[in-house]
Design an enzyme around this catalytic site. Structure first.
Site, PDB file in Angstrom:
ATOM      1  N   GLU A   1       0.795  -1.233   0.000  1.00 39.83           N
ATOM      2  CA  GLU A   1       0.000   0.000   0.000  1.00 39.83           C
ATOM      3  C   GLU A   1       0.830   1.287   0.000  1.00 39.83           C
ATOM      4  OE1 GLU A   1      -3.113   0.002   2.921  1.00 39.83           O
ATOM      5  OE2 GLU A   1      -4.142  -1.647   1.930  1.00 39.83           O
TER       6      GLU A   1
ATOM      7  N   GLU B   1      -5.584  -8.410   0.523  1.00 41.52           N
ATOM      8  CA  GLU B   1      -6.192  -8.081   1.818  1.00 41.52           C
ATOM      9  C   GLU B   1      -7.653  -7.733   1.623  1.00 41.52           C
ATOM     10  OE1 GLU B   1      -4.515  -4.980   4.253  1.00 41.52           O
ATOM     11  OE2 GLU B   1      -2.467  -5.698   3.936  1.00 41.52           O
TER      12      GLU B   1
HETATM   13  C1  NOJ Z   1      -3.955  -2.152   5.218  1.00 43.53           C
HETATM   14  C2  NOJ Z   1      -2.597  -2.542   5.716  1.00 43.53           C
HETATM   15  O1  NOJ Z   1      -1.825  -3.196   4.766  1.00 43.53           O
HETATM   16  C3  NOJ Z   1      -2.629  -3.300   7.022  1.00 43.53           C
HETATM   17  O2  NOJ Z   1      -1.402  -3.137   7.620  1.00 43.53           O
HETATM   18  C4  NOJ Z   1      -3.778  -2.808   7.874  1.00 43.53           C
HETATM   19  O3  NOJ Z   1      -3.753  -3.361   9.149  1.00 43.53           O
HETATM   20  C5  NOJ Z   1      -5.074  -3.173   7.190  1.00 43.53           C
HETATM   21  N1  NOJ Z   1      -5.095  -2.660   5.838  1.00 43.53           N
HETATM   22  C6  NOJ Z   1      -6.329  -2.712   7.934  1.00 43.53           C
HETATM   23  O4  NOJ Z   1      -6.328  -1.343   8.051  1.00 43.53           O
END
Ligand code: NOJ
Length: 444
Positions: free
Chosen positions: A166, A354
């Site tokens: 991200e 994710e």
């Molecule tokens: C994005 C991130 O990659 C991760 O580290 C985070 O905990 C989750 N999404 C939830 O916000």
């Protein structure tokens, strides 16, 4: 819907990140990361919490990997902590850090679980931040050396690699807004960080390709379906700008389209930091891209927001279902995002690296009945399947996250896990969502 509807090659997995689960922040020669330093500062993290212990995955990795196996999950995504391997970010290598990841990887393989490694999930060595971190162009060669070390150490057993996690979030929150580590702000820091991240992503892809020629190489992006608050032209244009900024800034240069500068004029200022062969060097032919999608955003025009002249209409104000992160629950977002990224011809394959949700889970008589999370996952899977059936090349789905963990500036309050963690005792309890996934994945 059953597992078979996704096809037999579909990758099912669960995702984590080093800083959020490992703890042992100074064990066995690990150096400081920017997040160790950020969390030690007052009022940066809700409840002044830190991740010195987190889920103690550093010591409990066998327990957690056994749990992954017991849930029938065949793929595990985790990240490598750069300062655990190279305490100063460059130079000296910490063999005990390498030994640790060897133990994790070997145990995964022993359990029949495929490792998926992310090289950078936000925990930059603090020693490099002192040299400017992502704002220093030298990070391209620093990161190449780190990637080479990872590839040579683990490439004999790890086939699946992701370079970045991200980029839009860590550059925006860490270098523009200052609400994530390292807490820098302002346009100059942000634009430098964006450009160097793009160069690093492609450069690290090339290093991996050279050293692990048959590897499956990807990189991940956060993405959010954007809609305008009204049909008014200015709201539609605002939504278009936010979509370009959040969803297109990092993918387009990597596939040879350059930054979306005509849609986000402020990105033209990036040109100051470009040099030589950057246009060519920013491109890399990834085997897959990882998409991480949680919600949608509604956008309206706003003269008060500098550079982008657009504002998000908060989900809380819209009277919609929200998670504990105050993110709207809107499963079609993942479908729209898949369709959108599916139109880029240069993207070979997409994996949802994710997706998941935080809800206020409670242990009642030894059980966690998280119906909302179970439904959230099921509803999102239906949308993924819809996109797949319409021809989008989506080949996998990873839940965020295995266990509850340290949610960055939000601390431990939001619980995203399929497995509940009691942070006082480090006891784990598989939630109903985890049991549902176990049964779903066991279907033949
Ligand atoms: C994005 C991130 O990659 C991760 O580290 C985070 O905990 C989750 N999404 C939830 O916000």
């Amino acid at each position: 819907m059953n597992k078979e509807s996704f096809g037999k090659d579909f990758k099912w997995g669960v995702s984590t990140a080093a800083f959020q689960i490992e703890g042992s922040h100074d064990t066995d020669g690990k150096g400081l990361s920017i997040w160790d330093v950020f969390t030690a500062q007052k009022s940066k993290i809700k409840g002044t919490q830190d991740a010195r212990k987190a889920c103690d995955f550093y010591n409990l990795y066998k327990t957690d990997i056994n749990l992954i196996r017991s849930l029938n999950i065949p793929n595990f995504r985790f990240s490598i902590s750069w300062p655990r391997l190279m305490p100063n970010g460059i130079g000296e290598v910490n063999q005990r850090g390498i030994d640790y990841y060897n133990r994790v990887i070997d145990f995964l393989l022993e359990c029949g679980i495929e490792p998926w490694v992310t090289l950078y999930h936000w925990d930059l060595p603090y020693a490099l931040e002192l040299k400017g971190g992502w704002t220093n162009r030298d990070i391209v060669s620093w990161f190449e050396d780190y990637t080479e070390l990872c590839a040579r150490s683990f490439g004999d057993r790890v086939s699946n690699w992701m370079v970045m996690n991200e980029p839009s979030v860590f550059t925006g929150a860490g270098y523009f807004l200052g609400v994530h580590a390292p807490g820098k702000s302002g346009l100059t820091n942000y634009l430098k960080a964006v450009h160097h991240t793009t160069l690093v992503t492609a450069a690290a892809g090339r290093v991996l390709r050279n050293i692990v020629p048959h590897a499956n190489i990807g990189t991940t992006f956060s993405c959010t379906h954007i809609e305008p608050a009204s049909l008014r032209y200015r709201d539609q244009m605002a939504a278009h700008r936010v979509d370009a900024l959040l969803n297109r800034t990092f993918i387009e240069p990597l596939i040879g389209m350059g930054y979306p500068q005509s849609d986000v004029p402020v990105l033209r200022k990036l040109d100051r930091y470009r040099s030589g062969n950057d246009d060519r060097d920013m491109v890399f032919d990834f085997d897959f891209i990882g998409l991480q999608c949680y919600t949608r955003e509604i956008v309206k025009a706003s003269v008060f927001t500098p550079y982008i002249h657009a504002a998000l209409v908060k989900a809380e104000r819209r009277n919609v279902d929200c998670t504990d992160m105050k993110w709207e629950v809107f499963p079609p977002s993942i479908y729209h995002i898949l369709k959108k990224f599916g139109t880029y011809e240069k993207i070979r394959k997409i994996i949802i690296t994710e997706n998941g949700a935080a809800f206020p889970d409670k242990v009642v008589q030894g059980k966690v009945m998280d119906e909302q999370r179970t439904k959230y996952i099921q509803d999102h899977l239906l949308q993924v399947l819809k996109a797949k059936n319409e021809g989008v090349k989506v080949d996998g789905y990873f839940v965020w996250s295995l266990t509850d963990n340290f949610e960055w500036a939000e601390g431990y309050h939001p619980r995203f896990g399929l497995i509940y963690v009691d942070y006082d005792t480090q006891e784990r309890i598989v939630k109903q969502s985890g049991l549902w996934l176990r049964d779903f994945l066991s279907e033949v």
